[in-house]
Design a protein around this motif. Sequence first.
Motif, PDB file in Angstrom:
ATOM      1  N   SER A  26      10.334  -5.983  -6.936  1.00 57.73           N
ATOM      2  CA  SER A  26       9.489  -4.843  -7.275  1.00 57.73           C
ATOM      3  C   SER A  26       8.155  -5.017  -6.564  1.00 57.73           C
ATOM      4  N   PRO A  27       7.739  -4.066  -5.744  1.00 61.80           N
ATOM      5  CA  PRO A  27       6.527  -4.248  -4.948  1.00 61.80           C
ATOM      6  C   PRO A  27       5.265  -4.230  -5.815  1.00 61.80           C
TER       7      PRO A  27
ATOM      8  N   ASP B 105       7.988   6.676  -4.918  1.00 62.60           N
ATOM      9  CA  ASP B 105       9.385   6.491  -5.320  1.00 62.60           C
ATOM     10  C   ASP B 105      10.198   5.872  -4.192  1.00 62.60           C
ATOM     11  N   ILE B 106       9.969   6.366  -2.955  1.00 63.19           N
ATOM     12  CA  ILE B 106      10.738   5.848  -1.813  1.00 63.19           C
ATOM     13  C   ILE B 106      10.426   4.368  -1.583  1.00 63.19           C
ATOM     14  N   THR B 107       9.146   3.991  -1.634  1.00 54.99           N
ATOM     15  CA  THR B 107       8.761   2.595  -1.409  1.00 54.99           C
ATOM     16  C   THR B 107       9.327   1.698  -2.496  1.00 54.99           C
ATOM     17  N   ARG B 108       9.168   2.113  -3.734  1.00 58.14           N
ATOM     18  CA  ARG B 108       9.679   1.292  -4.836  1.00 58.14           C
ATOM     19  C   ARG B 108      11.198   1.146  -4.759  1.00 58.14           C
TER      20      ARG B 108
ATOM     21  N   ILE C 263       0.861  -1.184   0.000  1.00 56.89           N
ATOM     22  CA  ILE C 263       0.000   0.000   0.000  1.00 56.89           C
ATOM     23  C   ILE C 263       0.897   1.234   0.000  1.00 56.89           C
ATOM     24  N   PHE C 264       0.793   2.034  -1.046  1.00 54.66           N
ATOM     25  CA  PHE C 264       1.557   3.285  -1.106  1.00 54.66           C
ATOM     26  C   PHE C 264       0.920   4.177  -2.148  1.00 54.66           C
ATOM     27  N   GLY C 265       1.370   5.410  -2.231  1.00 55.95           N
ATOM     28  CA  GLY C 265       0.780   6.379  -3.145  1.00 55.95           C
ATOM     29  C   GLY C 265       0.934   5.960  -4.586  1.00 55.95           C
ATOM     30  N   GLY C 266      -0.026   6.378  -5.417  1.00 54.36           N
ATOM     31  CA  GLY C 266       0.035   6.027  -6.824  1.00 54.36           C
ATOM     32  C   GLY C 266       1.186   6.710  -7.548  1.00 54.36           C
ATOM     33  N   SER C 267       1.626   7.846  -7.038  1.00 53.92           N
ATOM     34  CA  SER C 267       2.741   8.571  -7.648  1.00 53.92           C
ATOM     35  C   SER C 267       3.347   9.479  -6.588  1.00 53.92           C
ATOM     36  N   GLY C 268       4.418  10.139  -6.968  1.00 58.17           N
ATOM     37  CA  GLY C 268       5.025  11.079  -6.033  1.00 58.17           C
ATOM     38  C   GLY C 268       6.156  10.475  -5.242  1.00 58.17           C
ATOM     39  N   PRO C 269       6.694  11.257  -4.307  1.00 60.76           N
ATOM     40  CA  PRO C 269       7.910  10.847  -3.603  1.00 60.76           C
ATOM     41  C   PRO C 269       7.740   9.580  -2.776  1.00 60.76           C
ATOM     42  N   TRP C 270       6.556   9.410  -2.123  1.00 61.82           N
ATOM     43  CA  TRP C 270       6.452   8.217  -1.280  1.00 61.82           C
ATOM     44  C   TRP C 270       6.388   6.955  -2.121  1.00 61.82           C
TER      45      TRP C 270
END
Length: 298
Positions: free
Chosen positions: A220-221, A208-211, A199-206
């Motif tokens: 790859s999550p 990017d950080i999770t991926r 579970i993480f944002g569809g785009s943006g920095p978070w």
Amino acid sequence: MVDWDIRKLQILRTLREEGTVTATAEALRMTPSAVSQQLTNLARQLGVPLLEAHGRRVRLTAAARLVLHHTEAVFEQLRRAESELTAYVQGEAGEVRVGAFSTAVPALVVPAVRSLKASAPGVTVRVREAEAAQAYDLLAAGEVDVALSLAAHAPTARDARFHLVPLLADPLDVALPRDHPLASAPALRLADLAAEPWIFGGSGPWSDITRAACEAAGFSPAQGHAASGWTAILAMVEAGMGVALVPRMAAVPRAGVAMRHLTEDRPVRHVLAATRRGTTEAPAVSRVLQALREVSLA
């Protein structure tokens, strides 16, 4: 309009207190003739006599007493200004506007404000919540004096507009449903969760950080759900809908969520404070930065 001369008024005030021109000159480290000349010039500027002969001495006229009555408020205000200016120069007074992303407000800004209330109660901090990327726009526009953001949003060191101050490396922990088989495992790696829905944002920095963290761990999550707010993310984890990386600063205890520290990989996000170049050493701004650094080290 009369051109009021504070220095000359101070001489007149001292004469009232000391009683003689000679004593006034000694108190002000002037010569008697200089004192007399300054008072003569002041009388000329005001257009009224200020001194009258009284035996071998002089005394203040009614006009002089009237002038001093009204200027007492001026001297009192100047004393206050001097006191406040001294406090400002020493970083004990002033207003500092801080822009900070949501999780930094309770974790860093609020404790820093509490600390300042004890150590520098004259420093007022105005807080404005702003997205990490927006903070630099506010800073550049002069709408905040200090911006808290993530290193992922920071301009490069070549950007001459800003001065960057590293604060802390915020560890990223894994949020698991409380009944997840790995919730009580003695050790946990990101790679152990490669098959889980994330579970993480569809785009943006978070996103990017999770991926980036998962890819550094070798997979790859698979994004099961998209959300950007920590309340929503943790609620979905609690419902068993997936797992998530959560900054330690953002973790809010929930009965159905197990927060696990990673034994390997240990991804972090870097938190920075920034100021406009040339303002970092301003006393009140420096005090706020000091308080933020102390909180980040605690």
